[in-house]
Design a protein around this motif. Structure first.
Motif, PDB file in Angstrom:
ATOM      1  N   HIS A  40       2.240   7.453  -7.157  1.00  0.00           N
ATOM      2  CA  HIS A  40       1.567   8.483  -7.240  1.00  0.00           C
ATOM      3  C   HIS A  40       1.574   9.081  -7.159  1.00  0.00           C
ATOM      4  O   HIS A  40       1.596  10.591  -7.386  1.00  0.00           O
ATOM      5  CB  HIS A  40      -0.164   8.680  -6.788  1.00  0.00           C
ATOM      6  N   LEU A  63       2.305   2.035  -3.377  1.00  0.00           N
ATOM      7  CA  LEU A  63       0.837   2.127  -4.077  1.00  0.00           C
ATOM      8  C   LEU A  63       1.169   3.938  -4.194  1.00  0.00           C
ATOM      9  O   LEU A  63       1.591   4.193  -5.140  1.00  0.00           O
ATOM     10  CB  LEU A  63      -0.260   1.872  -4.156  1.00  0.00           C
ATOM     11  N   LEU A  69      -7.852   6.683  -6.817  1.00  0.00           N
ATOM     12  CA  LEU A  69      -6.729   6.681  -7.483  1.00  0.00           C
ATOM     13  C   LEU A  69      -6.607   7.051  -9.135  1.00  0.00           C
ATOM     14  O   LEU A  69      -6.063   7.074  -9.774  1.00  0.00           O
ATOM     15  CB  LEU A  69      -5.748   5.826  -6.945  1.00  0.00           C
ATOM     16  N   PHE A 128     -11.478   0.836   1.446  1.00  0.00           N
ATOM     17  CA  PHE A 128     -10.431   0.756   0.453  1.00  0.00           C
ATOM     18  C   PHE A 128     -10.915   0.898  -1.185  1.00  0.00           C
ATOM     19  O   PHE A 128     -10.085   1.522  -1.628  1.00  0.00           O
ATOM     20  CB  PHE A 128      -9.720  -0.915   0.563  1.00  0.00           C
ATOM     21  N   PHE A 129     -12.358   1.183  -1.624  1.00  0.00           N
ATOM     22  CA  PHE A 129     -12.208   0.734  -3.036  1.00  0.00           C
ATOM     23  C   PHE A 129     -12.594   2.425  -3.108  1.00  0.00           C
ATOM     24  O   PHE A 129     -12.222   2.667  -4.087  1.00  0.00           O
ATOM     25  CB  PHE A 129     -13.955   0.528  -2.494  1.00  0.00           C
ATOM     26  N   PHE A 135       0.892  -1.165  -0.394  1.00  0.00           N
ATOM     27  CA  PHE A 135      -0.409   0.164   0.231  1.00  0.00           C
ATOM     28  C   PHE A 135       1.005   1.037   0.096  1.00  0.00           C
ATOM     29  O   PHE A 135       0.010   2.441  -1.267  1.00  0.00           O
ATOM     30  CB  PHE A 135      -0.962   0.140   1.024  1.00  0.00           C
ATOM     31  N   THR A 194      -5.700  -3.803  -6.349  1.00  0.00           N
ATOM     32  CA  THR A 194      -7.075  -4.418  -5.938  1.00  0.00           C
ATOM     33  C   THR A 194      -7.442  -5.531  -5.903  1.00  0.00           C
ATOM     34  O   THR A 194      -7.953  -5.614  -5.298  1.00  0.00           O
ATOM     35  CB  THR A 194      -8.544  -2.994  -7.173  1.00  0.00           C
ATOM     36  N   SER A 243      -2.057  -0.108  -9.592  1.00  0.00           N
ATOM     37  CA  SER A 243      -3.932  -0.173  -9.061  1.00  0.00           C
ATOM     38  C   SER A 243      -4.736  -1.500  -9.255  1.00  0.00           C
ATOM     39  O   SER A 243      -5.320  -2.074  -8.413  1.00  0.00           O
ATOM     40  CB  SER A 243      -4.690   1.071  -9.415  1.00  0.00           C
ATOM     41  N   ILE A 275     -10.865   4.529  -1.765  1.00  0.00           N
ATOM     42  CA  ILE A 275      -9.598   4.791  -2.173  1.00  0.00           C
ATOM     43  C   ILE A 275      -8.882   4.991  -3.405  1.00  0.00           C
ATOM     44  O   ILE A 275      -8.308   5.353  -4.210  1.00  0.00           O
ATOM     45  CB  ILE A 275      -8.338   4.436  -1.213  1.00  0.00           C
ATOM     46  N   ILE A 276      -9.391   3.356  -3.782  1.00  0.00           N
ATOM     47  CA  ILE A 276      -8.629   3.241  -5.265  1.00  0.00           C
ATOM     48  C   ILE A 276      -9.206   4.028  -6.371  1.00  0.00           C
ATOM     49  O   ILE A 276      -8.785   4.587  -7.440  1.00  0.00           O
ATOM     50  CB  ILE A 276      -8.447   1.807  -5.089  1.00  0.00           C
TER      51      ILE A 276
END
Lengths: 329, 127, 500
Positions: free
Chosen positions: A155, A151, C16, C9-10, A148, A274, A270, C12-13
């Motif tokens: 970015h 990641l 991004l 979590f979703f 994390f 995920t 990403s 944040i993704i």
């Protein structure tokens, strides 16, 4: 009367006052404002009642004032600078002392019993190989255990590139005179066609880029990885650009290449993360296994992630250079 | 005092790192020149990396790359600080790039790198 | 595991990914993608909030296959849920309200990049709120810093570049202190995860082996984060940054960015050090003193300003002082009041900044007091919004500012002693100062000006329907926070219990 004045001007007190106010003797003579000498005194007395051109006098006094105020300003700046330096020294010294006192009480250097060598690093070392499949434990740690952070980190690079773009990219339809001037001055980014540089670059650039690719691909089985390899590839591209100029570089690396490569690798990063986070958190079985440690096609997601990171870093490094040099990629 | 010195004596790298941190911090904070400020920033960040690297080191152990399948705690140094340094370097590169870009723009606009001078010009323009 | 647990979590993704995508899209597409993403975030965060309220407990979400000290994790309770919802609402409203002005202030080819900044800033704010790891927090703090500095400089004027540079320098000083603090903390505890640090800190405090370094570490991280959130002696960058940037940026900077760092600070205090240990070191008293100083000195500065944006910026410094003062009191009611103040100030100050842009439009792009005379009469919606904001800041009932002042007084009463007297005096004094400058601004804004027809035509600019809708939404949100403050306070209290 004048004698008293002369005595006064020569007195110790007056010298002290002059010193305090920063009136320098050498300046006095230059400015014409000085202790009246006995020879000139008489002449002045003679001309005392003559008609005086006041406007001229005023101009002179203005000049005189400007000269002195400038001296005063300079003085002030000097004092201010000294104070500033003094303040800086004090700040520096106090920060260093406070932190040194702290450091003196910290765990000692190179000691295996330090608090940092706990169960966390133990597991990374002892089980990292079978859990992540990466021979390079650091690569396994940053791209699998603590992915994390990484990641976010990739970015950070991307957002820095976007910021530099916002600040420095010169778009054609700009009206800003300052930018137009910068556009005009394109002499800076034309190649000078240096024979030595070009010949050296012809030999070096492929080697550098190959070396970079090697480091990216071997990130999980030897020292290196996406960040190091990407930086090497980026420097190869920058060398090529310096030798041959933008026209030739743009034959294979344009703004479009830049955005396609960096955006697709970041998206891949990403999305793959995920998947792995999602399966990890929900205790689902992930189809990506660690593979045989030591083989090039092993360590699950680490190899593709390293490639993606390498692409992003290479593009960003080249992008920084190009943006700083000509305001566009 | 003696305790303090002996405390520093067995942590030479950390002590140097801290001194560098102080120098970098002060330069970033108080130097009027923008480029030197950025240098200060980099000195400060590098000092932290030196500190972290020193924290990861253990006498007599090797870099954390598995050799010949030996996976015992006694063979390798702590891998975590290395990973943190890697992250930190990337962050520092990004921040430096943004600062440099801002400096380029400010220089184009005001033709000086001295932040106090720039403030003076802005005040003059404002009135 | 419930599927809803994945939502933080979703979100944040989603941020991004949409941030990366907007960098290659056209202007309009980027804008709508950002709006959609923010709206989806709002829905997801609200669902998470309801879920946590229903279960009445926090949950830990593993980021990957590995358990706590080895892998990353995020932790979501009621408090994090409220913060996330609050961030989404304020961000969405600020962006939508400033839409027209983004077009004006930003170069047309770079508008999509502006939205990239917004998306990534949102992701960093969410990550800061949810994360349970100190080093992840550091990485996202840096994303936040870079995006915020760039949001300030986005209009490209000399002044904004200067403000942005200054902001960047101060922020980087703060980051440096935070980084060295994290490093030292890692050195003495051996962990980066907040909960594990807490366990180690407890043993350190019990044995007393590294007690002195511990105090320095707490001080370093606290100073670093308070530089970044513009606590009083480090506030000098804030007025410049607010004055120079485009309107959405000012609203976001004041409403959200500063708050993100305070959330990290609260998290650091509560979750990694432990509130009792912080109280033992006495750091909270230092924060308290600076908070009180900020409340009064910044208000005094605000009175002498000639530019309304600068005045409001100084008022922001004063309000940040309230938050730190609340944290510094040292009892739980004080912390709850401080957290409520984060929301109250966030919604009110962003509304005030949005309304100022309305005045600027009808005053030939002036924000100086002599230029904006009578602007509230020319732009009625902005006038109402500004008045509501001013009343809230001064402390009129049914508005959030009143409730937070009441809470601070209650916290002071609960604590007692000299601190109570200091707080009550400072509150009263700062309220009077608030009254002086906000009413002064209101009077200027509502003073009718005689103008010729020509001038009238020049000064009447139609603000779009979208702007009016968002401003009305802002007012409604404010009234909501003000009237339902009791429920919000209950939520904060229950959230704070599961926070540590």
């Amino acid at each position: 009367m004048s004698k008293i004045r002369r005595d006064y001007e020569n007195s110790l007190w007056r010298k002290l006052v002059r010193f305090v106010y920063g009136e320098n003797d050498s300046f006095h003579e230059k400015a014409g404002y000085d202790i009246e000498h006995p020879e000139t005194e008489k002449r002045k007395e003679e001309t005392f009642f003559e008609e005086v051109d006041y406007t001229k006098k005023k101009k002179e006094s203005d000049k005189f004032f400007a000269k002195y105020s400038a001296i005063a300003e300079k003085r002030g700046e000097k004092v201010y600078n000294h104070f500033y330096k003094f303040l800086a020294a004090i700040t520096c010294f106090s920060i260093i002392m406070i932190l040194l006192v702290t450091v003196a009480k910290l765990p000692s250097f190179g000691n295996p019993d330090n608090p940092v060598n706990n169960e966390v690093s133990e597991r990374y070392i002892e089980q990292g190989l079978e859990e992540t499949g990466a021979v390079n434990i650091v690569a396994g740690m940053i791209l699998d255990y603590r992915a994390f952070d990484t990641l976010g980190e990739s970015h950070v690079l991307f957002i820095a590139c976007v910021c530099v773009m916002i600040l420095l990219r010169l778009d054609k339809e700009t009206n800003d005179p300052e930018k137009l001037k910068a556009l005009e001055n394109d002499r800076d980014f034309e190649p000078k066609n240096e024979a030595i540089l070009q010949h050296a670059a012809k030999i070096l650039v492929p080697v550098i880029i190959l070396f970079g690719i090697y480091i990216v691909l071997n990130g999980h089985i030897s020292p290196g990885g996406g960040f190091a390899g990407g930086a090497i590839i980026g420097s190869g591209l920058i060398l090529y650009l310096n030798a041959f100029g933008f026209k030739k570089t743009e034959m294979f690396f344009t703004t479009k290449t830049f955005s396609v490569v960096s955006v697709s690798s970041l998206l891949f990063y990403s999305l793959s993360k995920t998947y792995s986070f999602f399966t990890g958190a929900n205790d689902l079985h992930s189809i990506i296994g660690p593979g045989t440690p030591g083989a090039i096609l092993s360590a699950g997601l680490i190899l593709p992630l390293n490639i993606a990171v390498g692409a992003v870093v290479a593009c960003t490094m080249y992008g920084f250079y190009a943006l700083f040099r000509k305001g566009g990629i | 005092m003696l305790e303090f010195l002996s405390g520093l004596n067995d942590k030479p790298f950390e002590a140097v790192a801290i001194i560098l941190f102080g120098i970098g911090f002060t330069t970033l904070f108080l130097h009027p020149n923008l480029i030197k400020k950025i240098m200060g920033l980099n000195i400060m960040d590098t000092a932290v990396y030196l500190f972290l690297a020193a924290k990861g080191f253990i006498y007599g152990r090797k870099a954390p790359i598995v050799v010949d399948g030996v996976t015992s705690m006694e063979a390798y140094i702590n891998p975590i600080p290395s990973g943190l340094v890697l992250t930190g370097i990337v962050v520092s590169v990004s921040v430096t790039a943004v600062m440099l870009a801002l400096t380029v723009r400010l220089y184009r606009r005001y033709h000086t790198l001295d932040i106090d001078e720039i403030l003076k010009i802005i005040r003059k323009e404002g009135n | 595991m419930d599927f809803i647990k994945n939502f933080p979590f979703f979100s944040i993704i989603i941020c991004l990914v949409s941030g990366v995508l907007t960098s290659v899209l056209k202007k309009k597409a980027a804008r709508y993608l950002t709006y959609t993403a923010l709206f989806v975030l709002f829905v997801l965060s609200s669902l998470v909030l309801f879920y946590t309220i229903q279960t009445g407990d926090y949950y830990v979400y593993r980021m990957g296959h590995y358990f706590a000290p080895w892998g990353n994790e995020i932790r979501i309770g009621v408090l994090e849920g409220i913060f996330a919802v609050f961030f989404c609402i304020v961000m969405l409203l600020s962006i939508v309200a400033g839409e027209k002005h983004i077009d004006e202030d930003v170069e047309s080819t770079k508008i999509n990049l502006y939205y990239t900044l917004i998306c990534l800033m949102m992701s960093s704010l969410l990550a800061l709120t949810y994360t349970n790891d100190l080093f992840t927090a550091y990485v996202f703090i840096e994303i936040n810093t870079i995006t915020a500095a760039c949001l300030v400089s986005v209009s490209g004027t000399g002044r904004s570049l200067y403000a942005s540079t200054k902001y960047m320098i101060m922020s980087l000083l703060g980051s440096g202190l935070v980084l060295i603090g994290i490093t030292l903390l890692y050195d003495v505890t051996g962990h980066l995860l907040l909960s594990n640090i807490h366990d180690s800190v407890e043993t350190i405090m019990a044995t007393g082996e590294y007690a002195a370094p511990m105090t320095i570490i707490i001080a370093l991280i606290t100073i670093g984060l308070s530089i970044k959130s513009a606590l009083f002696p480090f506030h000098s960058w804030l007025p410049d940054a607010h004055t120079a940037s485009t309107i959405s940026s000012s609203a976001i900077l004041s409403g959200l960015v500063l708050k993100g760092y305070i959330i990290v600070l609260i998290k650091f205090f509560y979750r990694s050090i432990g509130w009792e240990n912080v109280l033992k070191t006495g750091i909270n008293d230092v924060i308290f003193v600076f908070g009180i100083m900020a409340m009064i000195v910044a208000s005094l500065f605000a009175i002498v300003q000639k530019d309304i944006k600068r005045m409001v910026a100084y008022s922001s410094v004063a309000q940040i002082g309230y938050i730190f003062m609340g944290l510094g009191i040292g009892n739980e009611i004080g912390v709850i009041a401080a957290i409520f103040q984060i929301f109250a100030h966030g919604v009110t100050k962003s509304m005030i900044f949005i309304s100022i842009r309305g005045f600027k439009d009808v005053s030939e792009h002036s924000t100086r007091f002599d230029g904006i005379k009578g602007a509230a009469l020319r732009n009625k919606v902005s006038g109402v919004a500004f008045a509501a904001g001013a009343f809230s800041m001064v402390g009129i009932p049914f508005l959030p500012g009143f409730v937070s002042k009441l809470n601070f007084a209650a916290a002071a009463g609960d604590f007692g002693g000299t601190k109570m007297i200091i707080i009550l005096v400072a509150l009263a004094f700062s309220t009077i100062l608030n009254c002086i400058y906000f009413f002064n601004a209101l009077i200027t804004l509502y003073t009718p000006v005689v103008m010729s027809e020509e001038e009238k035509a020049k000064r009447s600019v139609k603000s779009g329907a979208l702007y009016i809708v968002t401003v009305v939404c802002f007012i409604l949100v404010n009234v909501f926070v003000g009237t339902f403050s009791a429920q919000i306070l209950d939520l904060i209290e229950s959230g704070l219990k599961m926070f540590s």
